[in-house]
Design a protein around this motif. Structure first.
Motif, PDB file in Angstrom:
ATOM      1  N   ASP A 326       0.855  -1.186   0.000  1.00 33.12           N
ATOM      2  CA  ASP A 326       0.000   0.000   0.000  1.00 33.12           C
ATOM      3  C   ASP A 326       0.894   1.240   0.000  1.00 33.12           C
ATOM      4  OD1 ASP A 326       0.770   0.704   2.647  1.00 33.12           O
ATOM      5  OD2 ASP A 326      -0.906  -0.407   3.516  1.00 33.12           O
ATOM      6  N   SER A 327       0.293   2.417  -0.128  1.00 33.44           N
ATOM      7  CA  SER A 327       1.088   3.641  -0.315  1.00 33.44           C
ATOM      8  C   SER A 327       2.003   3.925   0.877  1.00 33.44           C
ATOM      9  CB  SER A 327       0.170   4.834  -0.578  1.00 33.44           C
ATOM     10  OG  SER A 327      -0.697   5.065   0.514  1.00 33.44           O
ATOM     11  N   ASN A 328       1.573   3.579   2.080  1.00 27.90           N
ATOM     12  CA  ASN A 328       2.421   3.803   3.257  1.00 27.90           C
ATOM     13  C   ASN A 328       3.649   2.899   3.237  1.00 27.90           C
ATOM     14  OD1 ASN A 328       1.067   5.912   4.557  1.00 27.90           O
ATOM     15  ND2 ASN A 328      -0.435   4.503   5.434  1.00 27.90           N
ATOM     16  N   GLU A 329       3.449   1.662   2.807  1.00 33.53           N
ATOM     17  CA  GLU A 329       4.587   0.741   2.728  1.00 33.53           C
ATOM     18  C   GLU A 329       5.581   1.185   1.657  1.00 33.53           C
ATOM     19  OE1 GLU A 329       2.610  -3.519   4.061  1.00 33.53           O
ATOM     20  OE2 GLU A 329       2.150  -2.726   2.069  1.00 33.53           O
ATOM     21  N   VAL A 330       5.067   1.696   0.536  1.00 34.35           N
ATOM     22  CA  VAL A 330       5.942   2.231  -0.508  1.00 34.35           C
ATOM     23  C   VAL A 330       6.727   3.423   0.043  1.00 34.35           C
ATOM     24  CG1 VAL A 330       5.995   3.391  -2.760  1.00 34.35           C
ATOM     25  CG2 VAL A 330       4.463   1.444  -2.397  1.00 34.35           C
ATOM     26  N   PHE A 331       6.054   4.308   0.748  1.00 34.23           N
ATOM     27  CA  PHE A 331       6.695   5.470   1.369  1.00 34.23           C
ATOM     28  C   PHE A 331       7.804   5.025   2.323  1.00 34.23           C
ATOM     29  CE2 PHE A 331       6.087   8.327   5.255  1.00 34.23           C
ATOM     30  CZ  PHE A 331       7.101   9.205   4.888  1.00 34.23           C
ATOM     31  N   GLU A 332       7.513   4.040   3.176  1.00 31.69           N
ATOM     32  CA  GLU A 332       8.514   3.577   4.148  1.00 31.69           C
ATOM     33  C   GLU A 332       9.700   2.908   3.447  1.00 31.69           C
ATOM     34  OE1 GLU A 332       6.128   1.148   6.689  1.00 31.69           O
ATOM     35  OE2 GLU A 332       5.059   2.884   7.529  1.00 31.69           O
ATOM     36  N   TRP A 333       9.419   2.199   2.349  1.00 32.02           N
ATOM     37  CA  TRP A 333      10.492   1.560   1.580  1.00 32.02           C
ATOM     38  C   TRP A 333      11.421   2.629   1.001  1.00 32.02           C
ATOM     39  CZ3 TRP A 333      13.000   1.063  -3.011  1.00 32.02           C
ATOM     40  CH2 TRP A 333      13.618  -0.151  -3.304  1.00 32.02           C
ATOM     41  N   LEU A 334      10.850   3.661   0.402  1.00 37.57           N
ATOM     42  CA  LEU A 334      11.652   4.754  -0.157  1.00 37.57           C
ATOM     43  C   LEU A 334      12.418   5.492   0.943  1.00 37.57           C
ATOM     44  CD1 LEU A 334       9.056   6.191  -2.714  1.00 37.57           C
ATOM     45  CD2 LEU A 334      11.182   4.986  -3.289  1.00 37.57           C
ATOM     46  N   GLN A 359       1.550   4.252 -13.251  1.00 35.86           N
ATOM     47  CA  GLN A 359       0.321   3.548 -13.641  1.00 35.86           C
ATOM     48  C   GLN A 359      -0.300   2.814 -12.452  1.00 35.86           C
ATOM     49  OE1 GLN A 359      -0.562   4.373 -16.587  1.00 35.86           O
ATOM     50  NE2 GLN A 359       1.416   5.161 -17.235  1.00 35.86           N
ATOM     51  N   ILE A 360       0.431   2.697 -11.357  1.00 34.69           N
ATOM     52  CA  ILE A 360      -0.065   1.980 -10.167  1.00 34.69           C
ATOM     53  C   ILE A 360      -0.267   2.998  -9.050  1.00 34.69           C
ATOM     54  CG2 ILE A 360       0.452   0.180  -8.456  1.00 34.69           C
ATOM     55  CD1 ILE A 360       2.201  -1.138 -10.665  1.00 34.69           C
ATOM     56  N   LYS A 361      -1.523   3.179  -8.658  1.00 37.17           N
ATOM     57  CA  LYS A 361      -1.891   4.263  -7.737  1.00 37.17           C
ATOM     58  C   LYS A 361      -1.099   4.223  -6.432  1.00 37.17           C
ATOM     59  CE  LYS A 361      -4.639   7.050  -9.673  1.00 37.17           C
ATOM     60  NZ  LYS A 361      -3.718   7.999 -10.251  1.00 37.17           N
ATOM     61  N   GLU A 362      -0.893   3.006  -5.880  1.00 38.30           N
ATOM     62  CA  GLU A 362      -0.190   2.900  -4.596  1.00 38.30           C
ATOM     63  C   GLU A 362       1.253   3.405  -4.709  1.00 38.30           C
ATOM     64  OE1 GLU A 362      -3.707   0.504  -4.572  1.00 38.30           O
ATOM     65  OE2 GLU A 362      -2.005   0.496  -5.965  1.00 38.30           O
ATOM     66  N   LEU A 363       1.883   3.111  -5.862  1.00 34.44           N
ATOM     67  CA  LEU A 363       3.267   3.577  -6.070  1.00 34.44           C
ATOM     68  C   LEU A 363       3.285   5.097  -6.218  1.00 34.44           C
ATOM     69  CD1 LEU A 363       4.700   0.905  -8.555  1.00 34.44           C
ATOM     70  CD2 LEU A 363       4.793   0.924  -6.061  1.00 34.44           C
ATOM     71  N   HIS A 368       4.472  10.450  -3.724  1.00 33.46           N
ATOM     72  CA  HIS A 368       4.093  11.803  -3.303  1.00 33.46           C
ATOM     73  C   HIS A 368       4.290  11.979  -1.789  1.00 33.46           C
ATOM     74  CE1 HIS A 368       2.717  13.574  -7.042  1.00 33.46           C
ATOM     75  NE2 HIS A 368       2.124  12.427  -7.347  1.00 33.46           N
ATOM     76  N   LYS A 369       3.996  10.952  -1.014  1.00 30.92           N
ATOM     77  CA  LYS A 369       4.228  11.033   0.441  1.00 30.92           C
ATOM     78  C   LYS A 369       5.715  11.185   0.734  1.00 30.92           C
ATOM     79  CE  LYS A 369       0.151   8.393   1.842  1.00 30.92           C
ATOM     80  NZ  LYS A 369      -0.374   7.196   2.489  1.00 30.92           N
ATOM     81  N   PHE A 370       6.544  10.431  -0.007  1.00 27.88           N
ATOM     82  CA  PHE A 370       7.993  10.510   0.199  1.00 27.88           C
ATOM     83  C   PHE A 370       8.512  11.901  -0.168  1.00 27.88           C
ATOM     84  CE2 PHE A 370      12.206  10.487  -1.709  1.00 27.88           C
ATOM     85  CZ  PHE A 370      12.962  10.068  -0.628  1.00 27.88           C
TER      86      PHE A 370
END
Length: 477
Positions: A326-334, A359-363, A368-370
């Motif tokens: 999900d978007s939070n996990e992507v943010f934490e990964w970055l 093309q993938i909303k979660e990414l 954007h959060k990062f």
């Protein structure tokens, strides 16, 4: 009887699952961590952590390359498992570049270090600005232009108040040059990929490289109104540099930098360097230059990864397997990937993307959060590749950068604003590999050419082989 059959089928399924779990065994010893090909399909790979295999699937449309150990395009992927053998020597080891000589290599014209991790100017990490370089590969068109504009919407700003900027490595097919002109007018850096994005270019000669890269620069000049002097960076297709040949072309035609060389996952990231000396890290592609190209900068692809290797490691961010997050996990990964730079030697953090990521909303949301989080950190600057290299030639402490000329946003000599109504050109195109012509569409604020611009005819004149690129140093003779 039916109950017995059900028990039997459940037993078979259970055995099958156990068998599937036992099919893959991680390598023993220190080599047991990392990514390994699934013997059954190129769409999946196993991520081994402390000897335990986790099954991962590549993002949609990508396949696992068992040499580079990341997901990539189908035509590029070498399915595994592939036995590890030493890479073949492709050039005789004559006139090889020598190892970094710190006494001889002095800024602003030369920069190297023994392992590539040294901060230029001898600055301490806490005095060094943390530069972030957002780069985008491929065509710019209706599929991605608005998505890129959301990243550069004017809300995120550097400490000097300037809006953040990115670098676009353009390829020709399907590019909308009115949109490219808009990006250039708004202060983004325009650099060259290649015209055709052809496979196997790393093994081609000087004329092919000049046709692809210098031809792409000419197309951008003619149809996006970006002058040659503004286009100073290049990137090889699929991150496969053309050995010494590509760099000779860049040197001859006045480029300042290349950004095509991949770096394996290292605990401390590598800074950009000039190619005066031997490259200080392993060359991931096996096709890096072996000669010296004094003063030509390399802006390398440090591998993106987190400590657990969750998601794998990748040069382009969209090649890491984050599509189930999900978007939070992507943010934490970055965040974790970025912190390896910020907490250590503050090497520029390059964030390279293809359109795939958006093309993938979660990414997209995670990115954007990062960006919002990073822009609030002390001493973080979003810069173009050329801006980063300009700072490297004359390093100065982060506290002195608010009025730094090279990072200001009041330039008056930007490319002209795009037209209100662009020319929509329907052009005849015959691909060299086919026997028939079709129609290609191209948008530009310039006049429509006679036919679709291509290799050998960057102006679209309709005269095959019209282009003949001669370096300035030879023209004067």
């Amino acid at each position: 009887m039916r109950g017995v059959l059900n028990l039997k089928s459940e037993f078979l399924v259970h055995c099958q699952k156990e068998k599937e779990g036992e099919e893959y065994v991680c390598p023993e010893g220190t080599q047991g961590n990392g990514n390994f090909a699934d013997p059954a399909t190129c769409r999946r790979f196993y991520q081994c952590v402390d000897g335990y295999p986790y099954l991962n699937r590549c993002p949609s449309g990508l396949y696992f390359d068992d040499i580079n150990k990341y997901c990539t395009f189908k035509a590029e992927a070498r399915c595994g498992p592939i036995a590890t053998t030493p890479a073949p020597i492709t050039e005789a080891p004559t006139d090889l570049a020598t190892k970094c000589d710190l006494a001889e290599c002095q800024l602003p014209y030369c920069f190297c270090s023994k392992d590539g991790t040294l901060i230029p100017g001898g600055l301490d990490p806490e005095d060094t600005p943390q530069m972030i370089m957002l780069t985008f590969d491929g065509a710019v068109n209706l599929n991605n232009f608005d998505l890129y504009k959301k990243v550069f919407n004017g809300k995120l700003r550097n400490p000097n108040g300037c809006p953040i900027r990115g670098t676009f490595f353009l390829s020709h097919e399907y590019s909308n040059y009115a949109m490219v002109q808009s990006l250039a007018h708004n202060g983004h850096e325009i650099a060259t990929g290649t015209i055709s994005q052809q496979q196997g270019l790393q093994d081609k000669g000087y004329e092919e490289w000049a046709g692809e890269m210098i031809g792409m620069r000419e197309i951008l000049r003619k149809f996006a109104n970006v002058s040659r002097s503004e286009i100073v960076g290049a990137r090889a297709p699929f991150l496969k540099p053309g050995r010494n040949t590509q760099f000779k072309v860049l040197e001859d035609f006045g480029y300042i930098y290349d950004s095509s060389v991949g770096v394996p996952p290292l605990p401390i990231p590598v800074w950009p360097y000039t190619l005066d000396y031997k490259i200080a890290h392993e060359c991931k592609s096996g096709t890096c230059p072996t000669k010296s190209f004094p003063g030509l900068w390399e802006v390398p692809f440090n591998a993106h990864y987190v400590e657990t290797f969750e998601g794998g490691h990748c040069p382009y961010l969209d090649q890491c397997v984050l599509h189930n997050h999900d978007s939070n996990e992507v943010f934490e990964w970055l965040q974790e990937d970025f912190t390896r730079y910020y907490d250590q030697n503050r090497a520029p953090y390059m964030m390279p993307f293809h359109t795939n990521w958006f093309q993938i909303k979660e990414l997209e949301q995670g990115l954007h959060k990062f960006l919002q989080w990073a822009s609030n950190l002390k001493d973080v600057w979003f810069v173009t590749v050329t801006q980063a290299l300009t700072w490297m030639t004359d390093p100065r402490p982060a506290k002195l950068l608010n009025n730094y000329e090279a990072w200001r946003c009041d330039k008056k000599d930007l490319p002209p604003a795009p037209c209100n109504i662009s020319n929509k050109c329907a052009l005849s195109f015959k691909h060299p590999d086919t026997n028939f012509s079709d129609t290609r569409y191209m948008e530009t604020c310039s006049e429509c050419p006679n036919q679709y611009p291509w290799l050998g005819d960057s102006g679209g004149t309709g005269i095959p082989g019209k282009d003949n690129y001669i370096p300035e140093n030879l023209k004067r003779k």
